[in-house]
Each structure stands twice: as C-alpha cells, then as structure tokens.
Design a protein around this motif. Structure first.
Motif, PDB file in Angstrom:
ATOM      1  N   UNK A  52     114.614 -58.781 -11.274  1.00  0.00           N
ATOM      2  CA  UNK A  52     115.558 -60.197 -10.950  1.00  0.00           C
ATOM      3  C   UNK A  52     114.681 -61.342 -10.972  1.00  0.00           C
ATOM      4  N   UNK A  53     113.540 -61.428 -10.270  1.00  0.00           N
ATOM      5  CA  UNK A  53     112.600 -62.296  -9.902  1.00  0.00           C
ATOM      6  C   UNK A  53     112.227 -62.761 -11.219  1.00  0.00           C
ATOM      7  N   UNK A  54     111.668 -61.848 -12.121  1.00  0.00           N
ATOM      8  CA  UNK A  54     111.417 -62.498 -13.633  1.00  0.00           C
ATOM      9  C   UNK A  54     112.473 -63.013 -14.215  1.00  0.00           C
ATOM     10  N   UNK A  55     113.467 -62.823 -14.183  1.00  0.00           N
ATOM     11  CA  UNK A  55     114.895 -63.477 -14.757  1.00  0.00           C
ATOM     12  C   UNK A  55     114.868 -64.987 -14.116  1.00  0.00           C
ATOM     13  N   UNK A  56     114.652 -65.038 -12.938  1.00  0.00           N
ATOM     14  CA  UNK A  56     115.015 -66.207 -12.200  1.00  0.00           C
ATOM     15  C   UNK A  56     113.681 -67.317 -12.649  1.00  0.00           C
ATOM     16  N   UNK A  57     112.475 -66.781 -12.478  1.00  0.00           N
ATOM     17  CA  UNK A  57     111.454 -67.663 -12.931  1.00  0.00           C
ATOM     18  C   UNK A  57     111.372 -68.046 -14.361  1.00  0.00           C
ATOM     19  N   UNK A  58     111.775 -67.080 -15.080  1.00  0.00           N
ATOM     20  CA  UNK A  58     111.743 -67.394 -16.631  1.00  0.00           C
ATOM     21  C   UNK A  58     113.042 -68.561 -16.629  1.00  0.00           C
ATOM     22  N   UNK A  59     114.115 -68.586 -15.921  1.00  0.00           N
ATOM     23  CA  UNK A  59     114.940 -69.571 -16.075  1.00  0.00           C
ATOM     24  C   UNK A  59     114.430 -70.993 -15.402  1.00  0.00           C
ATOM     25  N   UNK A  60     113.705 -70.770 -14.423  1.00  0.00           N
ATOM     26  CA  UNK A  60     113.136 -72.008 -13.700  1.00  0.00           C
ATOM     27  C   UNK A  60     112.347 -72.879 -14.666  1.00  0.00           C
ATOM     28  N   UNK A  61     111.345 -71.875 -15.278  1.00  0.00           N
ATOM     29  CA  UNK A  61     110.325 -72.642 -16.253  1.00  0.00           C
ATOM     30  C   UNK A  61     111.313 -73.448 -17.492  1.00  0.00           C
TER      31      UNK A  61
END
Length: 156
Positions: A52-61
């Motif tokens: 989930x955190x990977x999904x979030x940081x990919x979206x943030x970038x």
C-alpha cells in the motif's frame, strides 16, 4: 494587464504559483515519509502495508511532477531543493516509523493538510479563471478523500 503564455493575468497567477510551490514542498516531504514507511514497516500487516505504501508513494511522485509542470505552465519556477521543501512545508519529516498504525495515521494527517491547501488553491485558481489548476486540484481532492476514508477504515 500583462498575461502569461496561457492568457492568465501574470500578477494574479503569481500568488497561485506561490501556493503551488508550498503544496509541492508538502508533497515532497510526504513522498519521502511514505517511502520510509515502505522501507521500515514491520509486523503482521507488513505485506499489505508494504504494498500500500508503495502504491501511495508512486502516486505522490506523479503528483509532484504534475504540480511542478503546472507551476511552469503558469510561468513560475518550481522549487527544487530539499532544503527549501523543509523550510516551506507544513509537514514534518518522520524518521524510522515501523509501526503500521502510526504510519497510516501520519498519512491521514498529511492528507488533511493537503486537502485543506488544495481546496484553497481551487478557490484562488477559480478567481483567476485558471480551470487547469482547478481541474488538477479537484482530481487530487476526490482521490485523497476516498483514500482517507479507506485508510481511516484500516485504523478502526
């Protein structure tokens, strides 16, 4: 009245550029925090939260890039030094967070800051007829509201 390259009042969009640069700083700090949560998460929810955190940081970038490009489109210069992000952001760095509940709570707190700022940017952008920024921020708001609901459900 001097116009920028997309036909908006230069003086009016200068305030909007400042607001977007502050938002960019917040996004950069949040991105780095979430990246750290992804790396350091421990416990029985490791696999679920790591993904989930990977999904979030990919979206943030992706959003970081969109915000910077919007600043350029408006005729501004995106801030691009981490030292400046730390000075400008209303978010704090979080270090060595390995507890899932704490990490999710931190993300929710950051989203509340982003949502407040993005709603204000929508108003400012609408006042200068900047539909591109209104649309971008509206998309971010609706996505983060839903994400907040889901993350909050995780904490229940």
């Amino acid at each position: 009245m001097e116009k920028n390259m997309i036909g908006l009042n230069k003086q009016q969009t200068a305030t909007l550029v400042d607001d977007l640069n502050q938002l960019l700083a917040d996004y950069q700090i949040l991105y780095t925090n979430v990246r750290g949560y992804h790396w350091n998460i421990k416990g029985r929810d490791f696999f679920e939260l790591h993904a989930k955190f990977e999904e979030i940081y990919n979206d943030l970038v992706l959003k970081v890039d969109e915000i910077a490009e919007r600043i350029l489109t408006l005729g501004g210069t995106p801030v691009h030094a981490f030292s400046r992000y730390l000075e400008m952001s209303d978010l704090e760095e979080t270090l060595n967070v390995s507890n899932g509940t704490e990490a999710v709570g931190n993300i929710l707190s950051a989203y509340r800051v982003l949502l407040t700022k993005q709603r204000q940017i929508v108003k400012t952008a609408a006042d200068v007829d900047d539909e591109g920024t209104v649309s971008l921020m509206s998309d971010y708001i609706s996505q983060q509201e839903k994400e907040s609901w889901m993350l909050n459900a995780y904490l229940q």
